[in-house]
Write an enzyme that holds these catalytic residues in place. Structure first.
Site, PDB file in Angstrom:
ATOM      1  N   CYS A 184     -22.268  88.127  51.892  1.00 14.48           N
ATOM      2  CA  CYS A 184     -23.470  88.352  52.704  1.00 14.48           C
ATOM      3  C   CYS A 184     -23.094  88.362  54.189  1.00 14.48           C
ATOM      4  O   CYS A 184     -23.479  89.271  54.933  1.00 14.48           O
ATOM      5  CB  CYS A 184     -24.506  87.267  52.402  1.00 14.48           C
ATOM      6  SG  CYS A 184     -26.071  87.527  53.255  1.00 14.48           S
ATOM      7  N   CYS A 185     -22.314  87.358  54.611  1.00 19.50           N
ATOM      8  CA  CYS A 185     -21.878  87.307  56.018  1.00 19.50           C
ATOM      9  C   CYS A 185     -21.049  88.546  56.366  1.00 19.50           C
ATOM     10  O   CYS A 185     -21.131  89.068  57.481  1.00 19.50           O
ATOM     11  CB  CYS A 185     -21.050  86.052  56.285  1.00 19.50           C
ATOM     12  SG  CYS A 185     -21.990  84.523  56.381  1.00 19.50           S
ATOM     13  N   CYS A 198     -29.885  79.813  56.107  1.00 18.81           N
ATOM     14  CA  CYS A 198     -28.589  79.124  56.046  1.00 18.81           C
ATOM     15  C   CYS A 198     -28.426  78.079  57.141  1.00 18.81           C
ATOM     16  O   CYS A 198     -27.306  77.613  57.388  1.00 18.81           O
ATOM     17  CB  CYS A 198     -27.457  80.138  56.140  1.00 18.81           C
ATOM     18  SG  CYS A 198     -27.522  81.382  54.860  1.00 18.81           S
ATOM     19  N   CYS A 256     -18.080  82.038  59.305  1.00 19.40           N
ATOM     20  CA  CYS A 256     -18.653  83.221  58.665  1.00 19.40           C
ATOM     21  C   CYS A 256     -17.699  84.396  58.712  1.00 19.40           C
ATOM     22  O   CYS A 256     -18.012  85.468  58.227  1.00 19.40           O
ATOM     23  CB  CYS A 256     -19.975  83.593  59.333  1.00 19.40           C
ATOM     24  SG  CYS A 256     -19.803  83.842  61.094  1.00 19.40           S
ATOM     25  N   CYS A 265     -28.513  82.181  60.672  1.00 19.37           N
ATOM     26  CA  CYS A 265     -29.607  82.799  59.929  1.00 19.37           C
ATOM     27  C   CYS A 265     -30.562  81.718  59.415  1.00 19.37           C
ATOM     28  O   CYS A 265     -30.142  80.598  59.091  1.00 19.37           O
ATOM     29  CB  CYS A 265     -29.058  83.575  58.746  1.00 19.37           C
ATOM     30  SG  CYS A 265     -28.103  85.014  59.235  1.00 19.37           S
TER      31      CYS A 265
END
Ligand code: SF4
Length: 363
Positions: free
Chosen positions: A244-245, A330, A355, A327
């Site tokens: 995702c990162c 997170c 990340c 985010c």
């Protein structure tokens, strides 16, 4: 036919490319062309946007690091999008159109010196001793404004500044404004940011009059990620979180930094143990530029004092227990005395929480 250097917004010599990609080039062709030093992509009609997609694929999937040329039927209205897509040079119909192209690029205020794209071609990797000397020279300067001015005077090419709008980055943006250094300021909009982050983007732009480019993830890659892992798949495993990162942060950063000479960041050694050895300057192989951390030696108190003394606006969540803001899904607040980084990806039990944006450890 005439040519414009998009980074400098000035006319340039005809680029000496040997390969021209057609807009329907397949992946194999892109892969083979990615090792070229100068590569052209043809735009048969200005309404044909396939060339932009090819540019992104070349940069993000095939690691193209050379000079990218847009040739064919192009109009000045496309200037900024060409630049953002990673093109360095574009074909103009003739010299009479130069002023229109320059006007179109005007809002995209980036500071350049000399012939950037030919500089880049000839640029050699800086040796580690040269970088270390540069780092210690900058670190010997006491003030942030002094460091930024010195950096600016010694830099050829674009200074890129990726801001997360956190305290460190707000201090750097103020420093750039105060020093009169024109940088390409951008932020990565992952699509999962806090509402307060958008508020501070707007407030900061209004306060300093410095445009902040908002960079989004590639829409197709994002759709594929979500289809594969789900909207909140990052909670399920470290691999899914890193995926995702990678899509929301690492790839857009790579695109935004393409062609820059310097990348300014707010990394500090005192932030957490994993950053204790961060140098002030380092060669960043992944992006082929020099990464500069002008606050690297600042303590928490140094930063707080600087923000207060200069009345710098800070992210609203810093006052609500969030020392580090990423985010929304997170990041959570931390209690007094807890590791400031413990609110990031709190469900993961690992000491090195990164990340993928900042991995350099030593010059
Ligand atoms: S911080 Fe979370 S939501 Fe943001 S990109 Fe990384 S995993 Fe995705």
């Amino acid at each position: 036919m005439a040519w414009i250097d998009l980074n400098e917004a000035r006319e340039t010599d005809a680029p000496q490319f040997e390969v021209i990609l057609e807009p329907d080039a397949d992946d194999e062709t892109l892969k083979a062309a990615a090792s070229e030093k100068i590569l052209a992509i043809r735009f048969p009609k200005f309404r044909d946007g396939r060339g932009f997609t090819l540019a992104r694929l070349l940069l993000e999937h095939h690691g193209f690091k050379g000079v990218l040329v847009a040739t064919g039927h192009l109009i000045p209205d496309q200037a900024q999008f060409l630049l953002r897509s990673g093109f360095n040079v574009a074909e103009m119909k003739d010299e009479a159109h130069l002023a229109s192209w320059q006007k179109a690029l005007e809002r995209f205020k980036i500071h350049f010196q000399k012939a950037w794209y030919s500089e880049r071609l000839n640029r050699e990797k800086k040796s580690s001793s040269c970088i270390a000397e540069f780092a210690s020279q900058l670190e010997s300067i006491d003030t942030l404004v002094g460091r930024l001015k010195s950096l600016d005077s010694q830099t050829k090419g674009r200074i890129a500044f990726a801001t997360s709008l956190q305290k460190e980055d707000q201090a750097i943006l103020f420093g750039l404004w105060k020093a009169g250094v024109k940088a390409d300021v951008f932020t990565l909009d992952t699509g999962r940011l806090f509402p307060e982050t958008y508020d501070i983007i707007a407030l900061t732009q209004a306060r300093y009059g410095i445009p902040i480019r908002v960079i989004s993830p590639d829409a197709i890659e994002l759709e594929e990620l979500v289809a594969q892992n789900g909207v909140n798949g990052f909670y399920e495993s470290i691999e899914k979180r890193k995926a995702c990162c990678f899509t929301r942060k690492v790839q857009p950063l790579k695109r935004a930094l393409h062609g820059a000479s310097v990348w300014l960041t707010g990394v500090r050694r005192a932030q957490f143990a994993g950053r204790a050895d961060m140098p002030l300057a380092a060669w960043e192989e992944a992006h082929e530029l020099i990464k500069i951390n002008p606050l690297v030696d600042w303590s928490d108190d140094d930063l707080e004092c600087f923000l207060i003394e200069n009345d710098i606006p800070v992210h609203a969540l810093h006052h609500k227990g969030y020392p580090s803001i990423g985010c929304q899904p997170c990041t959570k607040p931390v209690k007094e005395g807890e590791d400031p980084r413990s609110g990031r990806w709190w469900w993961e039990n690992q000491s090195l929480k990164e990340c993928g944006l900042h991995v350099t450890q030593a010059a």
